[in-house]
Motif scaffolding. Structure first.
Motif, PDB file in Angstrom:
ATOM      1  N   PHE A   9      -0.525   6.467   1.355  1.00 55.03           N
ATOM      2  CA  PHE A   9      -0.820   6.203   2.759  1.00 55.03           C
ATOM      3  C   PHE A   9       0.441   5.792   3.519  1.00 55.03           C
ATOM      4  O   PHE A   9       0.668   6.239   4.652  1.00 55.03           O
ATOM      5  N   ALA A  10       1.290   4.976   2.911  1.00 56.42           N
ATOM      6  CA  ALA A  10       2.545   4.582   3.563  1.00 56.42           C
ATOM      7  C   ALA A  10       3.432   5.790   3.795  1.00 56.42           C
ATOM      8  O   ALA A  10       4.096   5.898   4.829  1.00 56.42           O
ATOM      9  N   ASP A  11       3.432   6.729   2.839  1.00 60.43           N
ATOM     10  CA  ASP A  11       4.235   7.951   2.976  1.00 60.43           C
ATOM     11  C   ASP A  11       3.843   8.746   4.219  1.00 60.43           C
ATOM     12  O   ASP A  11       4.673   9.418   4.823  1.00 60.43           O
ATOM     13  N   PHE A  12       2.570   8.664   4.594  1.00 58.44           N
ATOM     14  CA  PHE A  12       2.077   9.414   5.751  1.00 58.44           C
ATOM     15  C   PHE A  12       2.010   8.565   7.020  1.00 58.44           C
ATOM     16  O   PHE A  12       1.396   8.968   8.003  1.00 58.44           O
ATOM     17  N   GLY A  13       2.638   7.372   6.978  1.00 60.55           N
ATOM     18  CA  GLY A  13       2.785   6.580   8.186  1.00 60.55           C
ATOM     19  C   GLY A  13       1.717   5.540   8.444  1.00 60.55           C
ATOM     20  O   GLY A  13       1.724   4.900   9.499  1.00 60.55           O
ATOM     21  N   PHE A  14       0.820   5.328   7.492  1.00 61.12           N
ATOM     22  CA  PHE A  14      -0.217   4.311   7.669  1.00 61.12           C
ATOM     23  C   PHE A  14       0.270   2.952   7.191  1.00 61.12           C
ATOM     24  O   PHE A  14       0.920   2.856   6.150  1.00 61.12           O
ATOM     25  N   ASP A  15      -0.074   1.909   7.925  1.00 61.57           N
ATOM     26  CA  ASP A  15       0.145   0.554   7.432  1.00 61.57           C
ATOM     27  C   ASP A  15      -0.930   0.257   6.398  1.00 61.57           C
ATOM     28  O   ASP A  15      -2.099   0.613   6.578  1.00 61.57           O
ATOM     29  N   VAL A  16      -0.525  -0.380   5.315  1.00 55.23           N
ATOM     30  CA  VAL A  16      -1.408  -0.634   4.186  1.00 55.23           C
ATOM     31  C   VAL A  16      -1.317  -2.099   3.785  1.00 55.23           C
ATOM     32  O   VAL A  16      -0.232  -2.670   3.739  1.00 55.23           O
ATOM     33  N   LYS A  17      -2.465  -2.679   3.489  1.00 56.56           N
ATOM     34  CA  LYS A  17      -2.499  -4.027   2.921  1.00 56.56           C
ATOM     35  C   LYS A  17      -2.960  -3.889   1.481  1.00 56.56           C
ATOM     36  O   LYS A  17      -3.897  -3.142   1.196  1.00 56.56           O
ATOM     37  N   ILE A  18      -2.281  -4.583   0.570  1.00 55.63           N
ATOM     38  CA  ILE A  18      -2.723  -4.572  -0.816  1.00 55.63           C
ATOM     39  C   ILE A  18      -2.941  -6.004  -1.279  1.00 55.63           C
ATOM     40  O   ILE A  18      -2.267  -6.932  -0.833  1.00 55.63           O
ATOM     41  N   MET A  19      -3.931  -6.163  -2.151  1.00 53.03           N
ATOM     42  CA  MET A  19      -4.168  -7.475  -2.748  1.00 53.03           C
ATOM     43  C   MET A  19      -4.551  -7.293  -4.198  1.00 53.03           C
ATOM     44  O   MET A  19      -4.926  -6.192  -4.615  1.00 53.03           O
ATOM     45  N   ASP A  20      -4.423  -8.365  -4.959  1.00 55.64           N
ATOM     46  CA  ASP A  20      -4.781  -8.329  -6.367  1.00 55.64           C
ATOM     47  C   ASP A  20      -5.379  -9.676  -6.728  1.00 55.64           C
ATOM     48  O   ASP A  20      -5.417 -10.593  -5.896  1.00 55.64           O
ATOM     49  N   VAL A  21      -5.831  -9.810  -7.952  1.00 55.11           N
ATOM     50  CA  VAL A  21      -6.546 -11.022  -8.352  1.00 55.11           C
ATOM     51  C   VAL A  21      -5.635 -12.242  -8.452  1.00 55.11           C
ATOM     52  O   VAL A  21      -6.093 -13.371  -8.305  1.00 55.11           O
ATOM     53  N   THR A  22      -4.347 -12.038  -8.722  1.00 54.07           N
ATOM     54  CA  THR A  22      -3.392 -13.149  -8.782  1.00 54.07           C
ATOM     55  C   THR A  22      -2.122 -12.772  -8.032  1.00 54.07           C
ATOM     56  O   THR A  22      -1.823 -11.580  -7.864  1.00 54.07           O
TER      57      THR A  22
END
Length: 82
Positions: A9-22
């Motif tokens: 998604f970032a490659d195509f210009g979208f802002d992305v939020k990522i999260m994980d358990v820790t």
């Protein structure tokens, strides 16, 4: 898997939020993303400045409140684009 989705998604210009358990897992995921992009730069298939632009689109977050306004949430990895 979530890192690859976020990168796509970032490659195509979208802002992305990522999260994980820790926080540790989130840090490892971001390091993997940086490493993947750096490999592309080293091979010559991606310019350094483009790598920086793409990395700037990926935002690690630490809680559900941070993704509450997101348009789409993908899977348990919680890769999100806004």
């Amino acid at each position: 898997m979530g890192g690859g989705i976020a990168m796509s998604f970032a490659d195509f210009g979208f802002d992305v939020k990522i999260m994980d358990v820790t926080q540790e897992a989130l840090d490892r995921g971001m390091e993997r993303i940086r490493s993947n992009y750096a490999t592309s730069v080293k091979r010559g298939s991606l310019a350094e400045d483009e790598m920086q632009r793409r990395l700037a689109r990926i935002h690690p977050v630490d809680g559900y409140a941070d993704i509450a306004d997101s348009d789409v949430v993908i899977g348990q990895c919680l890769s999100v684009w806004t």
